[in-house]
Design an enzyme around this catalytic site. Structure first.
Site, short mmCIF file in Angstrom:
data_model
loop_
_atom_site.label_atom_id
_atom_site.label_comp_id
_atom_site.label_asym_id
_atom_site.label_seq_id
_atom_site.Cartn_x
_atom_site.Cartn_y
_atom_site.Cartn_z
N ASP A 20 0.81 -1.43 -0.07
CA ASP A 20 0.07 0.14 -0.42
C ASP A 20 0.81 1.41 0.03
O ASP A 20 1.61 1.64 0.75
CB ASP A 20 -0.39 0.54 1.15
CG ASP A 20 -2.10 1.57 1.60
OD1 ASP A 20 -2.52 1.35 2.37
OD2 ASP A 20 -1.68 2.28 0.76
N ASP A 92 -6.30 5.58 4.00
CA ASP A 92 -4.71 5.72 4.63
C ASP A 92 -4.26 5.35 5.72
O ASP A 92 -3.71 6.23 6.54
CB ASP A 92 -4.76 7.03 4.20
CG ASP A 92 -4.88 7.15 2.73
OD1 ASP A 92 -6.28 8.56 2.67
OD2 ASP A 92 -4.27 7.20 2.18
N HIS A 135 -5.27 11.80 13.68
CA HIS A 135 -6.55 11.81 13.19
C HIS A 135 -7.47 10.73 12.95
O HIS A 135 -8.73 10.81 12.10
CB HIS A 135 -6.09 11.30 11.03
CG HIS A 135 -4.67 11.15 10.81
ND1 HIS A 135 -5.12 13.26 10.34
CD2 HIS A 135 -3.98 11.71 10.14
CE1 HIS A 135 -3.84 14.10 9.60
NE2 HIS A 135 -3.05 12.68 10.09
N ASP A 172 2.56 18.72 13.49
CA ASP A 172 2.44 18.08 12.78
C ASP A 172 2.52 18.45 11.19
O ASP A 172 1.45 19.22 10.76
CB ASP A 172 1.51 16.65 12.93
CG ASP A 172 2.05 15.23 12.07
OD1 ASP A 172 1.98 14.46 12.64
OD2 ASP A 172 1.20 15.75 10.56
N HIS A 174 0.15 17.38 8.94
CA HIS A 174 -0.87 17.27 8.56
C HIS A 174 -2.40 17.26 9.29
O HIS A 174 -1.94 18.21 10.26
CB HIS A 174 -1.00 15.32 8.81
CG HIS A 174 -0.58 14.79 7.45
ND1 HIS A 174 1.06 14.40 8.47
CD2 HIS A 174 -0.27 14.57 6.63
CE1 HIS A 174 1.31 13.80 7.13
NE2 HIS A 174 0.94 14.16 5.51
N ASP A 265 6.89 15.53 10.92
CA ASP A 265 6.68 15.91 9.03
C ASP A 265 6.34 16.90 9.07
O ASP A 265 7.03 17.72 7.44
CB ASP A 265 5.90 14.70 8.40
CG ASP A 265 4.48 15.46 9.17
OD1 ASP A 265 3.18 14.11 9.55
OD2 ASP A 265 4.22 15.85 10.41
N TYR A 305 8.45 10.74 9.26
CA TYR A 305 9.06 10.14 8.17
C TYR A 305 9.96 9.68 7.48
O TYR A 305 10.63 8.84 6.56
CB TYR A 305 7.91 9.81 6.99
CG TYR A 305 6.49 10.15 7.69
CD1 TYR A 305 5.92 11.22 8.07
CD2 TYR A 305 5.67 8.98 8.20
CE1 TYR A 305 4.52 10.28 8.68
CE2 TYR A 305 4.85 8.87 9.30
CZ TYR A 305 4.14 10.04 9.29
OH TYR A 305 2.87 10.04 10.16
C1 LIG Z 1 0.72 11.03 11.79
C2 LIG Z 1 0.18 11.70 10.65
O1 LIG Z 1 -0.11 13.01 10.31
O2 LIG Z 1 1.66 11.71 9.95
N1 LIG Z 1 -0.66 10.98 9.69
C3 LIG Z 1 -0.52 11.37 7.43
C4 LIG Z 1 -1.31 10.12 7.07
C5 LIG Z 1 -1.00 10.65 5.60
C6 LIG Z 1 -1.66 10.03 5.21
N2 LIG Z 1 -1.25 10.38 3.68
C7 LIG Z 1 -1.63 9.73 2.31
C8 LIG Z 1 -1.26 10.41 0.83
C9 LIG Z 1 -2.02 9.94 -0.18
N3 LIG Z 1 -1.71 9.77 -1.25
ZN LIG Z 2 1.58 13.93 9.50
#
Ligand SMILES: CC(O)(O)NCCCCNCCCN
Ligand SMILES: [Zn+2]
Length: 658
Positions: A20, A92, A135, A172, A174, A265, A305
């Site tokens: 994935d 995701d 999330h 973060d 996101h 990130d 990451y």
């Molecule tokens: C804890 C967090 O906020 O870092 N989770 C981030 C999830 C990112 C999902 N990305 C999907 C990409 C689709 N192209």
């Molecule tokens: Zn994130």
């Protein structure tokens, strides 16, 4: 009091079991490289290791539904096919036979952190956990998250400890929509998040992640979203938002506890964030939050990451929680235009809710909404899943070693003043450099020569910070500057609190930047390097004073990047203890903590409170939260308008950039 570190390798024991592309970056190595870096940098051993525990059902149900919990409970017994099937209903995220156990440990770790901070077993702490949490929602896993660790910890803190106001800072990259949904109608929880947004084209592509989601009903004003509409944001952009949005509002909110959704990130090198802020920025973001809530700060890992920048950022954060001096942030460029647009949007959306933003520009930039539509249409055109064009690997310098000078704080005090414990006395017998002694032509020669010696030892990094009681602070300030300025490398930030004449030659050739907060108009030397801040209600007005600290002193200090900070308490300044301590704490953001405090001899009552902050203790919270008075707000805004041509970090709107 110490710093807690919560980590258990059990939380590394789950991973993605199928292909994935969206989830492959969430790996067990994220946790191991972070913990191993803390061990390697001798930071883990300085922390108080607190064991993890599983969150109980009732704790998980503080945020999640019974149906969701019952469903997740079944995952340990599922076959690979069932797990894949089960995962499809969410976005995701992936499941694994052991992820339920790890998700309970991650949530339980956050609760353990709240317990040891609220019971004052530790001052602050960090939980290194996975799966992340911000999330996940009432009945849904999402974005690698299963249980909402920080949301559960917030509800837990309120229920178990009667905490009235909780600030959640989500750095973060996101948007933690799960946290927003939890508290958007709750005025006792202020949720602040910045996130990569690109006009709703970046994951999770939610309309409610934009700046105009300010909270609902009673919670209006208590949800702050800062969308980043471009990648490549740097430390300057992050600091601008802290100085001009988060800190003023957070101090007005006056939380009893601060929780951080600490995703890294948002650091340079991260494949998701694609931002450019170096890991040192997290030392500063952490420090800027450490004087809220009396220092009660719980940092919980979310994303991150790039294993290199993640480990470096975690170390920067923990080392600051431990109280070590901060690294200097070199050549801050000032916020970019897109960041200023976001800043202006957020401030205009929240001006009606927060008195500190009352004078913010009332409208977002004219073309901001059309940008979203245009960009979304463009995005629609490019075929889905187009590989990122710029795949060049980002490189950045390893963060500099941050070590504590042998002496954390030294003092030059009259013999009859007791030296606060922990603070070293710089005695007259102390090897005073005879050269400096002869140069000082003042009846207070002995004291002044000791002050100069103190400054020399700070320059040599033998001493981190200092405090001196002198018979005339203006003379002492002048002597210190004269001693320092010949050396071209020196740049001194002088913050004068209170009335009194600052010798004008002192600001010569930009070797010093003087900011004077006083209660009477001084003739405006109109120099870029002398900035009088005239507060009508004087230094005794907490709100007006702190407004000047966040809106002027912090941005100026970051941009000027001094190698020494002189904090001068002018006679009869009227500044109150708590505000003085807050300022002392915040000024340690600069010059690797090399702060020299000068006070009049008769102010010996402030020696204890000042030294405790110089020694790294948090300043006590500012109780009152009344609005800064209008004239004082006006003064700061007018000054900002006038000075922002020279000082970019003072900007708060995109109109100003040419
Ligand atoms: C804890 C967090 O906020 O870092 N989770 C981030 C999830 C990112 C999902 N990305 C999907 C990409 C689709 N192209
Ligand atoms: Zn994130």
């Amino acid at each position: 009091m110490g710093t807690a570190l919560i980590y258990d390798e059990e939380m590394t024991k789950y991973k993605l079991l199928w292909v994935d592309p969206a989830c492959k970056i969430e790996t067990p190595e994220r946790l191991t490289v972070s913990y191993e870096a803390l061990v390697r940098n001798a930071l883990a051993e300085r922390c108080i290791s607190v064991p993890v525990r599983e969150a109980t059902n009732s704790e998980i149900l503080l945020v999640h539904s019974e149906e969701y919990l019952e469903a997740v409970k079944k995952t340990p017994y599922m076959t690979l096919e069932d797990l894949k099937e089960f995962t499809l209903q969410y976005g995701d995220v992936y499941f694994h036979p052991n992820i339920y156990h790890c998700a309970k440990l991650a949530a339980g770790s956050a609760l353990q952190l709240v317990d040891c901070v609220m019971t004052e077993r530790v001052r602050n702490g960090m939980a290194l956990v996975r799966p992340p949490g911000h999330h996940s929602q009432h009945s849904a896993a999402n974005g690698f998250c299963v249980f909402n660790n920080v949301a559960i910890a917030t509800r837990y803190a309120k229920q178990k400890y009667g905490v009235k106001r909780v600030l959640i800072v989500d750095w973060d990259i996101h948007h933690g929509q799960g946290v927003q949904y939890c508290f958007e109608d709750d005025p006792s929880v202020l949720y602040f998040s910045w996130h990569r947004y690109e006009h709703q084209t970046f994951w999770p592509q939610l309309r409610e992640s934009d700046y105009d989601s300010v909270g609902k009903e009673k919670g209006a004003g208590f949800n702050i979203n800062v969308p980043w509409n471009q990648v490549g944001m740097e430390s300057s952009d992050y600091l601008s938002v802290f100085c001009h949005v988060l800190l003023p509002v957070a101090y007005e909110f006056c939380p009893d506890l601060v929780l951080v959704c600490a995703g890294f990130d948002s650091a340079i090198g991260d494949p998701e964030g694609k931002m450019c802020a170096t890991p040192e920025i997290f030392a500063h973001l952490t420090h800027l939050l450490m004087n809220l809530a009396g220092g009660k700060l719980c940092v919980v890992l979310e994303g991150g990451y790039n294993l290199t920048s993640l480990a470096q950022s975690v170390c920067q954060t923990v080392q600051t929680l431990l109280g070590d001096p901060l690294p200097r942030l070199a050549n801050l460029s000032g916020p970019c235009r897109s960041a200023l647009e976001s800043l202006q949007c957020v401030r205009s959306a929240h001006r009606q809710y927060w008195s500190c933003l009352k004078h913010a520009a009332s409208l977002p930039p004219a073309d901001i909404s059309t940008k979203r539509i245009k960009l979304a249409e463009e995005e629609a055109k490019t075929e889905v899943g187009e590989e990122e064009k710029s795949t060049e690997e980002k490189v950045w310098p390893e963060p500099p070693k941050r070590f504590s000078p042998p002496v954390r704080c030294a003092s030059v005090l009259p013999d009859d003043v007791t030296r606060p414990d922990g603070c070293k006395r710089l005695g007259a017998d102390q090897d005073v450099n005879p050269l400096t002694a002869s140069k000082l032509k003042d009846d207070d020669c002995d004291t002044l020569s000791r002050v100069i010696t103190l400054v020399e030892k700070m320059e040599q990094n033998e001493i981190c910070s200092g405090l001196a009681l002198v018979c005339d602070v203006t003379v002492a300030m002048t002597q210190v500057v004269q001693h320092l300025t010949p050396d071209p490398v020196n740049r001194v930030l002088i913050v004068c609190v209170g009335n009194g004449k600052v010798p004008s030659h002192i600001t010569r050739d930009g070797k010093t930047l003087v900011v004077q907060i006083n209660s009477e108009e001084t003739e405006d030397q109109n120099s870029k390097y002398y900035i009088p801040v005239f507060l009508k209600k004087g230094c005794s007005d907490t709100s007006g004073f702190m407004h000047a600290v966040f809106g002027l002193i912090l941005p100026l200090g970051y941009e000027y990047d001094p190698n020494l900070v002189l904090l001068v308490r002018m006679p009869d300044s009227g500044v109150c203890d708590a505000v003085w301590q807050q300022l002392t704490g915040l000024l340690q953001s600069f010059a690797k903590g090399h702060t020299l405090v000068l006070m009049q001899e008769n102010e010996k009552a402030f020696v204890g409170p000042t030294t405790s902050v110089l020694l790294g203790d948090p300043a006590p919270p500012l109780e009152n939260r009344q609005a800064p008075n209008t004239e004082d707000l006006n003064v700061v805004e007018r000054l900002r308008d006038r000075l922002q041509v020279n000082w970019n970090l003072l900007q708060t709107t995109s109109e100003c950039t040419g």
